[in-house]
Write an enzyme that holds these catalytic residues in place. Structure first.
Site, PDB file in Angstrom:
ATOM      1  N   GLU A  75      49.272  43.959  41.589  1.00 34.67           N
ATOM      2  CA  GLU A  75      48.952  42.625  41.107  1.00 34.67           C
ATOM      3  C   GLU A  75      48.230  42.670  39.751  1.00 34.67           C
ATOM      4  O   GLU A  75      48.499  41.870  38.874  1.00 34.67           O
ATOM      5  CB  GLU A  75      48.060  41.941  42.149  1.00 34.67           C
ATOM      6  CG  GLU A  75      47.893  40.464  41.954  1.00 34.67           C
ATOM      7  CD  GLU A  75      49.016  39.655  42.583  1.00 34.67           C
ATOM      8  OE1 GLU A  75      50.085  40.242  42.831  1.00 34.67           O
ATOM      9  OE2 GLU A  75      48.814  38.458  42.811  1.00 34.67           O
ATOM     10  N   ASP A  76      47.332  43.604  39.602  1.00 38.92           N
ATOM     11  CA  ASP A  76      46.401  43.541  38.465  1.00 38.92           C
ATOM     12  C   ASP A  76      46.523  44.666  37.442  1.00 38.92           C
ATOM     13  O   ASP A  76      45.733  44.712  36.503  1.00 38.92           O
ATOM     14  CB  ASP A  76      44.953  43.554  38.985  1.00 38.92           C
ATOM     15  CG  ASP A  76      44.655  42.321  39.822  1.00 38.92           C
ATOM     16  OD1 ASP A  76      45.321  41.302  39.599  1.00 38.92           O
ATOM     17  OD2 ASP A  76      43.775  42.383  40.692  1.00 38.92           O
TER      18      ASP A  76
END
Ligand code: MN
Length: 489
Positions: A75-76
């Site tokens: 996600e990051d």
């Protein structure tokens, strides 16, 4: 928090397990999150470490802890799920994927969000560990809420109280439930929290401690006489449960004496009942508060004898009597009690309903105060179903094999009728493409388009879409006919 703390604590319960992979996952996470900071200013890796540490505390297994360290990477960071699979294998990649999907749900009003989150929890329930990791992640986020703006803080606290905490309760992971609840209480009702915490921890602590000491001494002497080895601990109930109690019964704080419970651990079941006899011979029991969870365990496996007596000075005092093994189950819930592997493990086969889901269903049947979310949802509704997202973060559940057209009609008839193409996970796809669990689907529409295409009937999966297509084909046919034969009905 350091990786050594995580590893050492894990080793306490798993002395024989090779922990090299934990170290490798940490190294990978450090690399992936280099330069990233949390809102609090801490290096991002601290969040990964804390998440993993909570998982160690609730006795999650090796794979869950590794996935806990890696959970925010797809996600990051610039690394992908494929990188995780290449380095750590499919099982761990699947766990991380589950977390990533859960985080795709965006907040769009509590009602909608609640519904989406419930669905996702159930979808992910095929591997309990995904939920455990999500809880661990959430707990650390709660602990660092201070750095967020007020509105966001309260929103997270509310959704935790409404969704996460009841699920943790259902799973018997009380430790997490209480911790989450107290933090949420603090953020949602700061004034009440402050008052209660002060009363509880400052004003009353001395009095309570004295009282508990007295009870301990009296009971300890009797147990020694009876030659029952015992371990006596006292526990203050957590603040949020007292708060609820105060509200429900409209009682004053001073009237609540069962804010603490005494726990007696004895060697075996016979000793449990003997000890119960001793407690009752010392103080008069309240018959309404006696529960024999040894003879009739709670559906989540919990066993103990509970009794509330009028203790010294007539104060209502609760006792929980159990063996060491029962105590472990009580502390860690099914995280410890049920093997993940037994429960279908990481199998994606939705036909095999995991054992724990059945257990949760039993809990629903047998426990009166089960949060009503389970009641609203029948698990067989989710049999063979996939969960797909709209770009705005809503979740729709569709039968397996559904296509973008099915999805379009679920969202809105107009979207179905005007569909010209679809983006799935940001890539253009054909309208007959089979959707997969967790796909993010966006329908490309053309307002000028008059209606559905007859070809769609060849591949749509759902009755809903099929009926709507037929209806529209019919009405647009009638429209056409009307142009030529004005009097037709
Ligand atoms: Mn996270």
């Amino acid at each position: 928090m350091t990786i050594n703390q995580v590893i050492n604590n894990f080793k306490e319960h798993n002395p024989k397990t090779d922990t090299t992979m934990i170290q490798l996952a940490y190294d990978f996470a450090v690399k992936a999150h280099t330069g990233q900071k949390r809102k609090s200013g801490e290096p991002y890796i601290q969040h990964c470490l804390h998440t993993a540490f909570v998982l160690v505390q609730i006795k999650a297994d090796l794979e869950a802890i590794i996935a806990g360290l890696l959970h925010d990477i797809p996600e990051d960071t610039e690394y992908t799920l494929a990188d995780i699979e290449k380095n750590f294998g499919k099982e761990i990649a699947d766990l991380v994927e589950g977390i990533t999907k859960l985080s795709k749900i965006k907040y769009r009003g509590i009602e909608r969000y609640r519904e989406s989150l419930r669905k996702m929890f159930l979808a992910m329930a095929q591997d309990l560990r995904v939920i455990l990791i999500k809880f661990a992640d959430r707990l650390h986020n709660l602990r660092t809420l201070e750095s967020l703006p007020l509105e966001k803080r309260q929103r997270i606290a509310r959704e935790t109280l409404e969704i996460y905490a009841p699920i943790a309760g259902l799973l018997g992971i009380w430790r997490l439930k209480w911790q989450m609840e107290d933090i949420c209480f603090k953020h949602l009702y700061p004034e009440d929290y402050k008052k209660l915490a002060y009363k509880y921890e400052v004003e009353k602590r001395f009095e309570h401690n004295q009282y508990i000491q007295k009870v301990k001494n009296m009971l300890g002497a009797k147990l020694k006489e009876a030659k029952i080895p015992f371990h006596l601990t006292s526990r203050f109930k957590h603040l949020y449960s007292i708060y609820l109690k105060l509200q429900k019964k409209e009682r004053k704080f001073d009237e609540i004496y069962d804010v603490f419970a005494l726990r007696i651990i004895v060697p075996d079941i016979a000793d449990c009942y003997k000890t119960l006899g001793i407690v009752h011979s010392l103080w008069r029991p309240n018959p309404e508060r006696f529960k024999d969870y040894i003879a009739v365990p709670k559906p989540n496996g919990y066993q103990a004898l509970h009794t509330t007596v009028y203790g010294p000075e007539g104060k209502s005092t609760e006792f929980q009597i159990r063996t060491e093994a029962m105590d472990d189950i009580a502390k860690y819930g099914i995280a410890d009690h049920w093997s993940y592997k037994m429960s279908g493990g990481h199998s994606r086969d939705s036909k095999k309903q995991p054992v724990w889901v059945k257990e949760v269903l039993n809990i629903q049947k047998e426990t009166e105060n089960t949060h009503d979310f389970i009641k609203q949802i029948k698990f067989d509704v989710f049999h063979d179903r996939i969960f797909v997202f709209t770009p705005k973060g809503d979740v729709f559940d569709l039968p397996e094999g559904s296509t973008p057209i099915d999805f379009a009609y679920y969202v809105h008839s107009d979207i179905g009728n005007q569909a010209t193409g679809a983006m799935v996970n940001d890539k253009i796809t054909t309208l007959d493409q089979e959707l997969k669990n967790g796909d993010l689907v966006e329908i490309i529409t053309d307002k000028k388009r008059k209606g559905p295409s007859r070809d769609w009937l060849k591949f749509v999966k759902t009755a809903t879409a099929r009926n709507k297509i037929k209806q529209n084909l019919k009405s647009s046919m009638m429209d056409n006919l009307k142009k030529f034969i004005p009097n037709i009905k």
